[in-house]
Design a protein around this motif. Structure first.
Motif: not given
Length: 132
Positions: A100-126
């Protein structure tokens, strides 16, 4: 527990080559026709034992200090196994996670074409301090 190093005893075989034992893992035995092959087989055998113990929820012992080993026949060689590298090669199947993430953050990420899986993988590795 990414890279693990254990002492192995390399014994000279009567018929040539080497056979290898691990003081910390009595069930771990292997052999090779020459020193290089014996070492490669020792890495593989150690990996099989370590992965098996981890999967079975068994304790993985600390390596015995070299100065505590009494070796009459053979030579002590340190053998390493990279558990993280093994996991990358053999456990790369995708696993679905619900989060779960805040709705506003979800909308911003979708608008910018963010790949959620990739971001989560990179964040976890970091977060886990894992390098690619």
């Amino acid at each position: 527990m990414n890279k693990l190093f254990y002492p192995a005893i390399f014994h000279t075989a009567e018929e040539g080559g080497f056979w290898v034992t691990f003081p910390d893992f009595p069930e771990c035995l292997t052999e090779g026709d020459d020193l290089q092959k014996a070492y490669e087989m020792a890495v593989e055998a150690l990996g099989i034992v370590l992965v098996g113990r981890k999967e079975d929820g068994e304790v993985i012992p600390d390596p015995t200090p070299i100065n505590e080993l009494n070796v009459e026949d053979g030579a002590i060689v340190i053998v390493g196994f990279d558990m993280l590298e093994y996991q990358r090669k053999h456990n790369s199947k995708a696993v679905k996670k619900t989060l779960s993430i805040p709705e506003w953050l979800n909308e911003e990420a979708i608008e910018k074409g963010v790949n959620f899986s990739q971001v989560l993988q990179e964040a976890l590795m970091n977060k886990l301090n894992i390098r690619k």
